[in-house]
Design a protein around this motif. Structure first.
Motif, mmCIF file in Angstrom:
data_model
loop_
_atom_site.group_PDB
_atom_site.id
_atom_site.type_symbol
_atom_site.label_atom_id
_atom_site.label_comp_id
_atom_site.label_asym_id
_atom_site.label_seq_id
_atom_site.Cartn_x
_atom_site.Cartn_y
_atom_site.Cartn_z
ATOM 1 N N LYS A 59 0.832 -1.210 0.000
ATOM 2 C CA LYS A 59 0.000 0.000 0.000
ATOM 3 C C LYS A 59 0.866 1.260 0.000
ATOM 4 O O LYS A 59 0.564 2.234 -0.709
ATOM 5 N N ARG A 60 1.946 1.242 0.783
ATOM 6 C CA ARG A 60 2.827 2.406 0.810
ATOM 7 C C ARG A 60 3.430 2.666 -0.563
ATOM 8 O O ARG A 60 3.603 3.812 -0.975
ATOM 9 N N ILE A 61 3.761 1.603 -1.279
ATOM 10 C CA ILE A 61 4.306 1.762 -2.631
ATOM 11 C C ILE A 61 3.264 2.391 -3.547
ATOM 12 O O ILE A 61 3.540 3.335 -4.291
ATOM 13 N N LEU A 62 2.033 1.878 -3.494
ATOM 14 C CA LEU A 62 0.966 2.419 -4.347
ATOM 15 C C LEU A 62 0.636 3.864 -3.981
ATOM 16 O O LEU A 62 0.265 4.664 -4.846
ATOM 17 N N ASP A 63 0.763 4.208 -2.711
ATOM 18 C CA ASP A 63 0.472 5.574 -2.277
ATOM 19 C C ASP A 63 1.421 6.590 -2.879
ATOM 20 O O ASP A 63 1.140 7.791 -2.871
ATOM 21 N N THR A 64 2.550 6.135 -3.416
ATOM 22 C CA THR A 64 3.475 7.045 -4.087
ATOM 23 C C THR A 64 3.108 7.245 -5.558
ATOM 24 O O THR A 64 3.799 7.960 -6.278
ATOM 25 N N GLY A 65 2.041 6.552 -6.009
ATOM 26 C CA GLY A 65 1.631 6.665 -7.403
ATOM 27 C C GLY A 65 2.356 5.704 -8.318
ATOM 28 O O GLY A 65 2.398 5.911 -9.537
ATOM 29 N N ALA A 66 2.912 4.646 -7.747
ATOM 30 C CA ALA A 66 3.717 3.700 -8.518
ATOM 31 C C ALA A 66 2.874 2.598 -9.136
ATOM 32 O O ALA A 66 1.710 2.404 -8.799
ATOM 33 N N ALA A 67 3.505 1.866 -10.054
ATOM 34 C CA ALA A 67 2.939 0.625 -10.579
ATOM 35 C C ALA A 67 3.517 -0.498 -9.731
ATOM 36 O O ALA A 67 4.736 -0.586 -9.560
ATOM 37 N N PHE A 68 2.651 -1.351 -9.201
ATOM 38 C CA PHE A 68 3.082 -2.401 -8.287
ATOM 39 C C PHE A 68 2.602 -3.748 -8.800
ATOM 40 O O PHE A 68 1.429 -3.919 -9.119
ATOM 41 N N ALA A 69 3.514 -4.723 -8.898
ATOM 42 C CA ALA A 69 3.170 -6.046 -9.413
ATOM 43 C C ALA A 69 3.122 -7.069 -8.292
ATOM 44 O O ALA A 69 3.923 -7.015 -7.353
ATOM 45 N N LEU A 70 2.161 -7.994 -8.386
ATOM 46 C CA LEU A 70 2.079 -9.076 -7.412
ATOM 47 C C LEU A 70 1.471 -10.314 -8.056
ATOM 48 O O LEU A 70 0.930 -10.267 -9.160
ATOM 49 N N TYR A 71 1.571 -11.420 -7.327
ATOM 50 C CA TYR A 71 1.039 -12.701 -7.785
ATOM 51 C C TYR A 71 -0.049 -13.156 -6.824
ATOM 52 O O TYR A 71 0.253 -13.632 -5.724
ATOM 53 N N PRO A 72 -1.315 -13.021 -7.199
ATOM 54 C CA PRO A 72 -2.405 -13.413 -6.291
ATOM 55 C C PRO A 72 -2.365 -14.879 -5.876
ATOM 56 O O PRO A 72 -2.891 -15.230 -4.811
ATOM 57 N N GLU A 73 -1.740 -15.745 -6.682
ATOM 58 C CA GLU A 73 -1.637 -17.155 -6.304
ATOM 59 C C GLU A 73 -0.713 -17.348 -5.101
ATOM 60 O O GLU A 73 -0.774 -18.368 -4.424
ATOM 61 N N GLY A 74 0.164 -16.390 -4.859
ATOM 62 C CA GLY A 74 1.047 -16.441 -3.711
ATOM 63 C C GLY A 74 2.402 -17.051 -3.974
ATOM 64 O O GLY A 74 3.406 -16.618 -3.425
ATOM 65 N N THR A 75 2.477 -18.051 -4.805
ATOM 66 C CA THR A 75 3.727 -18.712 -5.131
ATOM 67 C C THR A 75 3.629 -19.330 -6.516
ATOM 68 O O THR A 75 2.549 -19.370 -7.107
ATOM 69 N N ARG A 76 4.748 -19.817 -7.026
ATOM 70 C CA ARG A 76 4.773 -20.356 -8.379
ATOM 71 C C ARG A 76 3.921 -21.619 -8.529
ATOM 72 O O ARG A 76 3.861 -22.447 -7.624
ATOM 73 N N SER A 77 3.275 -21.731 -9.671
ATOM 74 C CA SER A 77 2.532 -22.942 -9.990
ATOM 75 C C SER A 77 3.507 -23.962 -10.572
ATOM 76 O O SER A 77 4.114 -23.725 -11.613
ATOM 77 N N LEU A 78 3.662 -25.094 -9.901
ATOM 78 C CA LEU A 78 4.606 -26.102 -10.356
ATOM 79 C C LEU A 78 4.020 -27.033 -11.408
ATOM 80 O O LEU A 78 4.763 -27.758 -12.081
ATOM 81 N N ASP A 79 2.700 -27.022 -11.550
ATOM 82 C CA ASP A 79 2.068 -27.917 -12.531
ATOM 83 C C ASP A 79 1.422 -27.169 -13.689
ATOM 84 O O ASP A 79 0.759 -27.769 -14.536
ATOM 85 N N GLY A 80 1.607 -25.840 -13.735
ATOM 86 C CA GLY A 80 1.082 -25.051 -14.845
ATOM 87 C C GLY A 80 -0.361 -24.638 -14.710
ATOM 88 O O GLY A 80 -0.866 -23.871 -15.539
#
Length: 252
Positions: free
Chosen positions: A121-142
């Motif tokens: 949230k602090r990053i977004l409050d600066t007006g930045a573009a912020f990337a995240l992965y809603p899955e939380g971690t990598r999908s090992l099976d695709g």
């Protein structure tokens, strides 16, 4: 959203500086020349103002691909130990993750997860573009796993729109367990921005779940992955952990 100055103190947000710009300016063109990626929908990413890039997650290299292929500077969270090493190896790790716009944070559940969201949230409050992965971690099976509601909370709390991102082929570019990327074609698709404010306040668990589900549906529309219909997490270690997960109403 109104752009604010970064906080002062230990939680201050560090915006990407020279190292990031150098990496993007030098590495980006080389990567496009060597890998010749297919990039779709760059116009869907607003050139200014706070925006959340919510992506599927197939490989470690995803966190390099997105900042290099996006049409603007992008920040994201990374494990704090990448920034805490000593000696030449520690310096190299810090320099690399700084160059790709990463911000160190402690990973985990409970308070650690909320602290990560607060930093986001602090990053977004600066007006930045912020990337995240809603899955939380990598999908090992695709497969595409169920989204954790932290992305819904973040969008509803900040008012930032969400650009869904679909990555295709990055699991072949750098499969799990490999350190050096292979030369393989991959695709990055940026979808149209999503406004989830209609679902209600961030305090509502239902609103967070509905917002997250819409975001995941948009990601699925870009990738066409098989849906896993469950969270991407390791099997519970024992009976106590199984009970904790059963009593936990949602995942951040």
């Amino acid at each position: 959203m109104t752009k604010t100055e970064p906080d002062e103190g230990p939680n201050a947000v560090k915006r990407p500086g020279f190292t990031y710009l150098f990496g993007r300016t030098v590495i980006g063109p080389i990567a496009r020349l060597v890998y010749r990626p297919t990039v779709i929908g760059r116009k869907n990413v607003p050139r200014e103002g706070a925006i959340i890039l919510a992506s599927n997650h197939l490989s470690f290299i995803d966190s390099i691909v997105i900042p290099l292929m996006a049409p603007r500077r992008v920040q994201f969270l990374a494990k704090s130990h990448y920034f805490e090493g000593t000696g030449f190896k520690g310096w190299l790790s810090r320099s690399f993750f700084t160059a790709i716009g990463a911000v160190g944070v402690e990973r985990g559940a409970g308070q650690a997860a909320q602290d990560a969201l607060d930093q986001s949230k602090r990053i977004l409050d600066t007006g930045a573009a912020f990337a995240l992965y809603p899955e939380g971690t990598r999908s090992l099976d695709g497969r595409l796993y169920k989204g954790r509601t932290g992305v819904g909370w973040l969008a509803l709390t900040t008012g930032a729109k969400v650009v869904p991102v679909g990555l295709i082929g990055t699991d072949q570019l750098q499969p799990v367990g490999t350190k050096i990327p292979r030369v393989r074609k991959f695709t990055v698709a940026f979808g149209e921005p999503i406004d989830v404010s209609r679902y209600g306040p961030a305090e509502s668990g239902r609103a967070r779940r509905q917002a997250t589900d819409e975001i995941m549906a948009a990601i699925h529309g870009l990738t066409g992955q098989e849906l896993a219909e469950k969270y991407n997490e390791a099997p519970p270690a024992g009976a106590v952990e199984r009970v904790k997960r059963a009593l936990r109403p949602e995942r951040l």
